[in-house]
Enzyme design. Sequence first.
Site, PDB file in Angstrom:
ATOM      1  CG  ASP A 120      -1.765   1.226   1.379  1.00 57.68           C
ATOM      2  OD1 ASP A 120      -2.352   1.626   0.357  1.00 57.68           O
ATOM      3  OD2 ASP A 120      -1.839   1.823   2.471  1.00 57.68           O
ATOM      4  CB  SER A 121       0.277   4.787  -0.633  1.00 54.66           C
ATOM      5  OG  SER A 121      -0.911   4.878   0.127  1.00 54.66           O
ATOM      6  CB  CYS A 157      -3.064   0.577  -2.395  1.00 55.72           C
ATOM      7  SG  CYS A 157      -3.125   2.319  -2.857  1.00 55.72           S
ATOM      8  CD  GLU A 198      -0.476   7.210   5.700  1.00 54.99           C
ATOM      9  OE1 GLU A 198       0.701   7.257   6.075  1.00 54.99           O
ATOM     10  OE2 GLU A 198      -0.977   6.218   5.139  1.00 54.99           O
ATOM     11  CB  CYS A 211      -9.751   4.705   0.436  1.00 58.03           C
ATOM     12  SG  CYS A 211      -8.146   5.235   1.070  1.00 58.03           S
ATOM     13  CG  HIS A 225      -5.312   5.130   4.366  1.00 59.15           C
ATOM     14  ND1 HIS A 225      -4.745   4.491   3.307  1.00 59.15           N
ATOM     15  CD2 HIS A 225      -4.294   5.754   5.018  1.00 59.15           C
ATOM     16  CE1 HIS A 225      -3.445   4.716   3.305  1.00 59.15           C
ATOM     17  NE2 HIS A 225      -3.144   5.476   4.327  1.00 59.15           N
TER      18      HIS A 225
END
Length: 267
Positions: free
Chosen positions: A10-11, A74, A153, A185, A187
Amino acid sequence: MDDRPIGMFDSGFGGLTVARAMIDLLPGEDLVYFGDTGRYPYGPRPLDEVRGFARQITRMLVEHHEVKLVVVACNTASAAALDLLRFEFDVPIVGVIDPGVRAAVAATRNRRVGVIGTVGTISSGAYQRAVHSQRASVDLTCSACPGFVEFVERGEVDSEQVHVLAQRLLAPVVQADVDTLLLGCTHYPFLARTIADVMGRDVVLVSSAEETAFEVLGILEDTGLGRRTAAKGVHRFVSSGDAAWFRTLGGRLLGPELDDVEGWSWD
Ligand code: DGL
């Protein structure tokens, strides 16, 4: 029977939602998780650039870690690069978009489904294509949520500020009267409480994590690539950014399995 690890990337931290589901469903499998925190976020970047990152990371996982399967954990990278990765690499490649759509279509009762994601994911049209290719008869309302990822994040998942932002960004899906909201997403499951507050308790929140893990299980069974062992798998975590921060926040988000983080540099 194949003892090689499963690779996933993932990022940043978002793919840990998928890692959690993988560890729970496939406890005997070894995992290598790569978080490209040195280059996150992917969401606002051109899809071509994200495609290049996804190819570079997949090559690193295949050549350096000798993984037997790659999970693109992701949505933005899945939207940008899944077809290319499947064409270029010999190992099975699993994305998160199709599993997410399957889970949302199974959950909806009024056939009105919302999808939220990054600007890159939503503007790619990947969700409309997935609904079309699964021949699902649902009305889809898509909405980009720039800013959500940055809150996650930073480890800020239920502050007043993220709540105010959620009220503004979720307005289109609230107005569309969806009964199911797909968190498009990786996240966003970390923001589930805030999102649920805004959407109301009648709306089902769906993430792709569990369905993606089931897809991996199915592939391992069909191909004989599974690791048949009673022993617990080894889980490695690698970050291209600040490894100490990855360990602190990642440990909070994933749980005790994330006890050590290796650094990685692209130079
Ligand atoms: N993990 C990414 C996704 O699922 C979002 C984070 C980013 O923008 O890099 O789309």
